[in-house]
Write a protein that holds these residues in place. Structure first.
Motif, mmCIF file in Angstrom:
data_model
loop_
_atom_site.group_PDB
_atom_site.id
_atom_site.type_symbol
_atom_site.label_atom_id
_atom_site.label_comp_id
_atom_site.label_asym_id
_atom_site.label_seq_id
_atom_site.Cartn_x
_atom_site.Cartn_y
_atom_site.Cartn_z
ATOM 1 N N LEU A 9 0.830 -1.209 0.000
ATOM 2 C CA LEU A 9 0.000 0.000 0.000
ATOM 3 C C LEU A 9 0.862 1.256 0.000
ATOM 4 N N TRP A 10 1.934 1.266 0.775
ATOM 5 C CA TRP A 10 2.832 2.421 0.794
ATOM 6 C C TRP A 10 3.538 2.623 -0.541
ATOM 7 N N GLY A 11 3.630 1.562 -1.332
ATOM 8 C CA GLY A 11 4.300 1.686 -2.619
ATOM 9 C C GLY A 11 3.631 2.659 -3.566
ATOM 10 N N SER A 12 2.373 3.003 -3.299
ATOM 11 C CA SER A 12 1.660 3.949 -4.159
ATOM 12 C C SER A 12 1.904 5.401 -3.767
ATOM 13 N N ILE A 13 2.512 5.646 -2.601
ATOM 14 C CA ILE A 13 2.649 7.021 -2.102
ATOM 15 C C ILE A 13 3.498 7.869 -3.034
ATOM 16 N N GLY A 14 4.643 7.335 -3.442
ATOM 17 C CA GLY A 14 5.528 8.112 -4.309
ATOM 18 C C GLY A 14 4.880 8.478 -5.626
ATOM 19 N N LEU A 15 4.189 7.520 -6.230
ATOM 20 C CA LEU A 15 3.521 7.774 -7.506
ATOM 21 C C LEU A 15 2.466 8.860 -7.366
ATOM 22 N N VAL A 16 1.580 8.719 -6.372
ATOM 23 C CA VAL A 16 0.509 9.709 -6.182
ATOM 24 C C VAL A 16 1.104 11.070 -5.819
ATOM 25 N N GLY A 17 2.131 11.080 -4.962
ATOM 26 C CA GLY A 17 2.774 12.338 -4.592
ATOM 27 C C GLY A 17 3.390 13.042 -5.788
ATOM 28 N N ARG A 18 4.026 12.270 -6.672
ATOM 29 C CA ARG A 18 4.622 12.869 -7.874
ATOM 30 C C ARG A 18 3.541 13.443 -8.795
ATOM 31 N N LEU A 19 2.437 12.721 -8.979
ATOM 32 C CA LEU A 19 1.357 13.202 -9.833
ATOM 33 C C LEU A 19 0.731 14.484 -9.279
ATOM 34 N N LEU A 20 0.563 14.541 -7.949
ATOM 35 C CA LEU A 20 -0.006 15.740 -7.340
ATOM 36 C C LEU A 20 0.946 16.929 -7.469
ATOM 37 N N GLN A 21 2.236 16.694 -7.302
ATOM 38 C CA GLN A 21 3.200 17.786 -7.460
ATOM 39 C C GLN A 21 3.252 18.274 -8.902
ATOM 40 N N ASP A 22 3.119 17.356 -9.849
ATOM 41 C CA ASP A 22 3.092 17.760 -11.255
ATOM 42 C C ASP A 22 1.887 18.636 -11.566
ATOM 43 N N ARG A 23 0.840 18.547 -10.738
ATOM 44 C CA ARG A 23 -0.365 19.364 -10.918
ATOM 45 C C ARG A 23 -0.375 20.586 -10.000
ATOM 46 N N VAL A 82 11.091 12.362 -4.420
ATOM 47 C CA VAL A 82 10.496 11.831 -5.649
ATOM 48 C C VAL A 82 10.403 12.905 -6.723
ATOM 49 N N ARG A 83 10.267 14.154 -6.308
ATOM 50 C CA ARG A 83 10.260 15.251 -7.277
ATOM 51 C C ARG A 83 11.639 15.428 -7.910
ATOM 52 N N ASP A 84 12.710 15.267 -7.111
ATOM 53 C CA ASP A 84 14.051 15.596 -7.584
ATOM 54 C C ASP A 84 14.781 14.428 -8.242
ATOM 55 N N VAL A 85 14.496 13.180 -7.812
ATOM 56 C CA VAL A 85 15.248 12.054 -8.351
ATOM 57 C C VAL A 85 14.343 10.963 -8.914
ATOM 58 N N GLY A 86 13.017 11.147 -8.821
ATOM 59 C CA GLY A 86 12.103 10.149 -9.355
ATOM 60 C C GLY A 86 11.612 9.183 -8.291
ATOM 61 N N VAL A 87 10.484 8.572 -8.578
ATOM 62 C CA VAL A 87 9.843 7.689 -7.608
ATOM 63 C C VAL A 87 10.695 6.460 -7.314
ATOM 64 N N ALA A 88 11.214 5.831 -8.352
ATOM 65 C CA ALA A 88 11.898 4.551 -8.178
ATOM 66 C C ALA A 88 13.127 4.687 -7.293
ATOM 67 N N VAL A 89 14.025 5.597 -7.645
ATOM 68 C CA VAL A 89 15.280 5.744 -6.892
ATOM 69 C C VAL A 89 15.008 6.254 -5.482
ATOM 70 N N ALA A 90 14.120 7.249 -5.342
ATOM 71 C CA ALA A 90 13.822 7.798 -4.016
ATOM 72 C C ALA A 90 13.296 6.723 -3.080
ATOM 73 N N THR A 91 12.403 5.891 -3.579
ATOM 74 C CA THR A 91 11.808 4.862 -2.736
ATOM 75 C C THR A 91 12.808 3.770 -2.400
ATOM 76 N N LEU A 92 13.578 3.343 -3.368
ATOM 77 C CA LEU A 92 14.559 2.292 -3.111
ATOM 78 C C LEU A 92 15.609 2.726 -2.090
ATOM 79 N N VAL A 93 16.100 3.963 -2.218
ATOM 80 C CA VAL A 93 17.118 4.447 -1.274
ATOM 81 C C VAL A 93 16.522 4.602 0.126
ATOM 82 N N ALA A 94 15.372 5.278 0.225
ATOM 83 C CA ALA A 94 14.778 5.551 1.537
ATOM 84 C C ALA A 94 14.395 4.265 2.260
ATOM 85 N N LEU A 95 13.712 3.371 1.547
ATOM 86 C CA LEU A 95 13.225 2.147 2.188
ATOM 87 C C LEU A 95 14.328 1.112 2.351
#
Length: 275
Positions: A9-23, A82-95
């Motif tokens: 469930l937490w795996g969706s946070i980065g994606l949704v956060g990036r989409l909201l920031q893009d808007r 996630v805004r600066d380095v992307g969802v994938a890298v940000a999540t992998l490094v943090a988690l």
């Protein structure tokens, strides 16, 4: 099982956060409205008994405030990452970093040396982090500030590890909904003066409202309920390892829905982290 589902469930946070920031939604306002909506949902769930438990805990607020501020910091910094380095890298490094930190701190606190299998796991995690952060950099479109984003992701991992560690004794005294409600309320109150300065950015479009509600209900109320329930019987370091399904979920979602490149180094790093 509960902690693994939390990671999904937490795996969706980065994606949704990036989409909201893009808007046009800033990271701070996303976090604020997420906490407000989650608090509104949880208040009737708690009822008078649960609210009284929150008030009793408020008489000795140090640990609860520490957990709340740590989770708040992790959420806000993560959205910047996630805004600066992307969802994938940000999540992998943090988690990926969080279980490494918790394993080391728990070993120091217990004054015991981790056994060979644990050291091997730490080595795999560090190799995975290295592969993710120094190889196969994403495109400038998905990662406009990669170095800054990696630093922010590391800060997220540190804050997340601290929050999980401090949450363990709290989860054994209070119910999951009570802790989630209290941390959301504290986080929203702390962010109030920030929003008074930068603006409220009230979600108005269907997409932004749906994104905030997803983060509040699914990624907060449900996911944190599962997380705190799992912490009742699981050490923090093991909990962090079990929630590593989050970066796997985030990487897949980012590749499928955002078109973020999935390099061999990213895949190999993820395999090492899961290993």
């Amino acid at each position: 099982m509960l902690l693994a589902l939390t990671g999904v469930l937490w795996g969706s946070i980065g994606l949704v956060g990036r989409l909201l920031q893009d808007r046009g939604q800033p990271a701070v306002t996303i976090t604020f409205w997420r906490f407000v909506c989650a608090s509104v949902v949880l208040a009737p769930v708690l009822g008078p008994t649960g609210l009284r438990a929150v008030l009793r805990q408020a008489r000795h607020p140090l640990r609860l405030v520490a957990v709340s501020l740590s989770f708040l910091a992790a959420q806000v910094i993560y959205f910047f990452a996630v805004r600066d380095v992307g969802v994938a890298v940000a999540t992998l490094v943090a988690l990926g970093l969080a279980p490494v930190i918790l394993t080391c701190t728990e070993a120091v606190a217990a004054r015991t040396r981790p056994h060979a299998r644990m050291l091997a796991a730490l080595a795999l995690a560090l190799i995975g982090l290295a592969l993710v952060t120094v190889s196969g950099a994403p495109s400038p479109q998905t990662a406009p500030q990669p170095l800054r984003g990696i630093v922010e992701a590391i800060g997220t991992g540190i804050a997340y590890a601290a929050a999980a560690s401090w949450s363990v004794p709290l989860s054994r005294r209070l119910g999951p909904a009570t802790i989630t409600f209290a941390t959301c309320v504290v986080g929203a109150v702390v962010l109030l003066p920030v929003l008074a300065i930068i603006g409220w950015y009230v979600p108005r479009t269907t997409v932004t409202v749906a994104g905030i509600l997803w983060l509040a209900v699914v990624a907060t109320v449900i996911a944190y309920g599962l997380f705190y329930t799992g912490l009742k019987s699981t050490p923090g370091s093991i909990a962090m390892i079990l929630t590593l399904l989050e970066p796997v979920t985030a990487v897949v979602l980012a590749a499928v829905l955002l078109g973020e490149p999935l390099t061999v180094a990213n895949v190999l790093g993820g395999v090492f982290l899961l290993g």
